[in-house]
Design a protein around this motif. Structure first.
Motif, PDB file in Angstrom:
ATOM      1  N   ARG A  31       0.990  -1.371  -0.073  1.00 51.30           N
ATOM      2  CA  ARG A  31       0.072   0.011  -0.259  1.00 51.30           C
ATOM      3  C   ARG A  31       0.763   1.127  -0.015  1.00 51.30           C
ATOM      4  N   VAL A  32       0.250   2.251  -0.270  1.00 55.37           N
ATOM      5  CA  VAL A  32       1.005   3.782  -0.302  1.00 55.37           C
ATOM      6  C   VAL A  32       0.312   4.538   0.586  1.00 55.37           C
ATOM      7  N   ILE A  33       1.307   5.161   1.509  1.00 56.18           N
ATOM      8  CA  ILE A  33       0.601   6.156   2.511  1.00 56.18           C
ATOM      9  C   ILE A  33       1.470   7.482   2.429  1.00 56.18           C
ATOM     10  N   ASP A  34       0.751   8.392   2.950  1.00 54.83           N
ATOM     11  CA  ASP A  34       1.488   9.983   2.921  1.00 54.83           C
ATOM     12  C   ASP A  34       2.289   9.872   4.299  1.00 54.83           C
ATOM     13  N   SER A  35       3.329  10.735   4.318  1.00 58.54           N
ATOM     14  CA  SER A  35       3.913  10.720   5.580  1.00 58.54           C
ATOM     15  C   SER A  35       4.854  12.244   5.317  1.00 58.54           C
ATOM     16  N   PRO A  36       5.372  12.614   6.500  1.00 57.97           N
ATOM     17  CA  PRO A  36       6.020  13.796   6.254  1.00 57.97           C
ATOM     18  C   PRO A  36       7.313  13.957   5.576  1.00 57.97           C
ATOM     19  N   VAL A  37       7.707  12.683   5.122  1.00 56.71           N
ATOM     20  CA  VAL A  37       8.925  12.584   4.023  1.00 56.71           C
ATOM     21  C   VAL A  37       8.227  12.256   2.735  1.00 56.71           C
ATOM     22  N   GLY A  38       7.054  12.413   2.524  1.00 60.49           N
ATOM     23  CA  GLY A  38       6.387  12.108   1.088  1.00 60.49           C
ATOM     24  C   GLY A  38       5.854  10.829   1.187  1.00 60.49           C
ATOM     25  N   ARG A  39       5.193  10.585  -0.198  1.00 58.67           N
ATOM     26  CA  ARG A  39       4.693   9.259  -0.044  1.00 58.67           C
ATOM     27  C   ARG A  39       5.400   7.970   0.140  1.00 58.67           C
ATOM     28  N   LEU A  40       5.049   7.045   0.450  1.00 57.35           N
ATOM     29  CA  LEU A  40       5.958   5.930   0.874  1.00 57.35           C
ATOM     30  C   LEU A  40       5.155   4.758   0.549  1.00 57.35           C
ATOM     31  N   LEU A  41       5.874   3.782   0.042  1.00 60.39           N
ATOM     32  CA  LEU A  41       5.031   2.427  -0.415  1.00 60.39           C
ATOM     33  C   LEU A  41       5.625   1.492   0.624  1.00 60.39           C
ATOM     34  N   LEU A  42       4.685   0.760   1.145  1.00 59.47           N
ATOM     35  CA  LEU A  42       5.070  -0.260   2.326  1.00 59.47           C
ATOM     36  C   LEU A  42       4.486  -1.686   1.532  1.00 59.47           C
ATOM     37  N   ALA A  43       5.609  -2.781   1.888  1.00 57.69           N
ATOM     38  CA  ALA A  43       5.266  -4.145   1.159  1.00 57.69           C
ATOM     39  C   ALA A  43       5.816  -5.039   2.244  1.00 57.69           C
ATOM     40  N   ALA A  44       4.756  -6.077   2.383  1.00 51.81           N
ATOM     41  CA  ALA A  44       5.072  -7.085   3.528  1.00 51.81           C
ATOM     42  C   ALA A  44       4.752  -8.417   2.665  1.00 51.81           C
ATOM     43  N   THR A  45       5.375  -9.094   3.222  1.00 46.91           N
ATOM     44  CA  THR A  45       5.187 -10.679   2.854  1.00 46.91           C
ATOM     45  C   THR A  45       4.494 -11.665   4.014  1.00 46.91           C
ATOM     46  N   PRO A  46       4.098 -12.841   4.308  1.00 47.36           N
ATOM     47  CA  PRO A  46       3.641 -13.297   5.423  1.00 47.36           C
ATOM     48  C   PRO A  46       4.712 -13.310   6.449  1.00 47.36           C
ATOM     49  N   ALA A  47       5.919 -13.247   6.166  1.00 47.02           N
ATOM     50  CA  ALA A  47       6.955 -13.224   7.230  1.00 47.02           C
ATOM     51  C   ALA A  47       7.142 -11.795   7.776  1.00 47.02           C
ATOM     52  N   GLY A  48       6.759 -10.696   7.178  1.00 48.95           N
ATOM     53  CA  GLY A  48       6.929  -9.447   7.935  1.00 48.95           C
ATOM     54  C   GLY A  48       7.021  -8.289   6.755  1.00 48.95           C
ATOM     55  N   LEU A  49       7.254  -7.154   7.173  1.00 48.54           N
ATOM     56  CA  LEU A  49       7.593  -5.993   6.422  1.00 48.54           C
ATOM     57  C   LEU A  49       8.884  -6.240   5.552  1.00 48.54           C
ATOM     58  N   VAL A  50       9.008  -6.147   4.271  1.00 42.52           N
ATOM     59  CA  VAL A  50       9.938  -6.714   3.508  1.00 42.52           C
ATOM     60  C   VAL A  50      10.567  -5.120   2.889  1.00 42.52           C
ATOM     61  N   ARG A  51       9.837  -4.177   2.802  1.00 38.00           N
ATOM     62  CA  ARG A  51      10.178  -3.278   1.932  1.00 38.00           C
ATOM     63  C   ARG A  51       9.471  -1.900   2.097  1.00 38.00           C
ATOM     64  N   ILE A  52      10.191  -0.654   2.392  1.00 33.98           N
ATOM     65  CA  ILE A  52       9.674   0.456   2.384  1.00 33.98           C
ATOM     66  C   ILE A  52      10.245   1.532   1.417  1.00 33.98           C
ATOM     67  N   ALA A  53       9.592   2.211   0.458  1.00 40.85           N
ATOM     68  CA  ALA A  53      10.375   2.703  -0.646  1.00 40.85           C
ATOM     69  C   ALA A  53       9.588   4.170  -0.730  1.00 40.85           C
ATOM     70  N   PHE A  54      10.932   5.229  -0.979  1.00 42.77           N
ATOM     71  CA  PHE A  54      10.108   6.456  -1.274  1.00 42.77           C
ATOM     72  C   PHE A  54       9.817   6.648  -2.545  1.00 42.77           C
ATOM     73  N   GLU A  55       8.977   7.937  -2.676  1.00 38.99           N
ATOM     74  CA  GLU A  55       8.346   7.881  -4.208  1.00 38.99           C
ATOM     75  C   GLU A  55       9.425   8.099  -5.251  1.00 38.99           C
ATOM     76  N   ARG A  56      10.507   8.778  -4.631  1.00 41.38           N
ATOM     77  CA  ARG A  56      11.623   9.369  -5.605  1.00 41.38           C
ATOM     78  C   ARG A  56      12.303   7.881  -6.127  1.00 41.38           C
ATOM     79  N   GLU A  57      12.058   6.694  -5.735  1.00 42.22           N
ATOM     80  CA  GLU A  57      12.641   5.456  -5.990  1.00 42.22           C
ATOM     81  C   GLU A  57      11.678   4.825  -7.277  1.00 42.22           C
ATOM     82  N   ASP A  58      10.528   5.185  -7.585  1.00 47.44           N
ATOM     83  CA  ASP A  58       9.609   4.953  -8.564  1.00 47.44           C
ATOM     84  C   ASP A  58       9.117   3.725  -8.080  1.00 47.44           C
ATOM     85  N   PHE A  59       7.830   3.821  -7.539  1.00 45.02           N
ATOM     86  CA  PHE A  59       7.025   2.648  -7.060  1.00 45.02           C
ATOM     87  C   PHE A  59       6.766   1.581  -7.803  1.00 45.02           C
ATOM     88  N   ASP A  60       6.732   1.686  -9.239  1.00 51.51           N
ATOM     89  CA  ASP A  60       6.530   0.695 -10.149  1.00 51.51           C
ATOM     90  C   ASP A  60       7.763  -0.070 -10.351  1.00 51.51           C
TER      91      ASP A  60
END
Length: 192
Positions: A31-60
């Motif tokens: 999912r993508v959330i808004d934050s004080p450091v811009g939009r963040l992409l959050l990604a999780a597997t069944p094991a746990g949080l696997v990735r947080i990405a800044f918008e400048r990384e290009d979510f796609d």
């Protein structure tokens, strides 16, 4: 004929993601959330949080990488990320100093993983130099490798690479950009 441009597909997407998660058919939920450091992409597997990405990384690009490295079944939604979003909101509000989330660290190996495992031990509101982190991880001469480990941290904010500075106290680099690093450090300084 149905005009799909006027149909809200969010409920269908949510049901599909929930069913896939229930039947363990989902490799990565995001999912993508808004934050004080811009939009963040959050990604999780069944094991746990696997990735947080800044918008400048290009979510796609990030999602394509996750599909390649973790698994091709990637869906937006599911409640798998509710705790992550809640704890990040608490952190950004100055109400949380450490995260209590299961982490999936498969995107880092070797020395990078060792550095990233050390980063949460840097106290909230404090910093360490790249040299101090290298020493703490048992490789005092690996200062540049510490920088690389911080630059490739797949879980920024939660694994606080923003707390690592150059020996002269200057910021160094940051995946989310220097303004994001300043914002995080200032947030922690004010709330400490």
């Amino acid at each position: 004929m149905i005009d799909f441009g006027s149909v809200d597909l969010a409920p269908l997407r949510e049901r599909l993601a929930a069913r896939a998660a229930e039947e363990e058919l989902l490799d990565v939920a995001y999912r993508v959330i808004d934050s004080p450091v811009g939009r963040l992409l959050l990604a999780a597997t069944p094991a746990g949080l696997v990735r947080i990405a800044f918008e400048r990384e290009d979510f796609d690009v990030v999602l394509d990488d996750l599909a390649r490295r973790v698994g091709p079944r990637v869906l937006r939604g599911t409640d798998r990320l509710d705790d992550v979003e809640r704890e990040l909101a608490e952190y950004f509000a100055g109400q949380r100093r450490a995260f209590d989330l299961p982490l999936d660290t498969r995107l880092s190996t070797g020395f990078r993983r060792a550095v990233q495992a050390h980063l949460p031990s840097i106290p909230y509101g404090h910093t360490e130099s790249y040299t101090e982190v290298a020493t703490a991880t048992g490789s005092p001469r690996a200062v540049r490798a510490v920088g690389t480990a911080c630059a490739t941290n797949p879980l920024p904010v939660v694994v606080p690479c923003h707390r690592v500075l150059r020996s002269d106290g200057s910021l160094g680099g940051y995946l989310g950009g220097l303004e994001a690093k300043r914002t995080l450090l200032e947030l922690e300084r004010r709330a400490a």
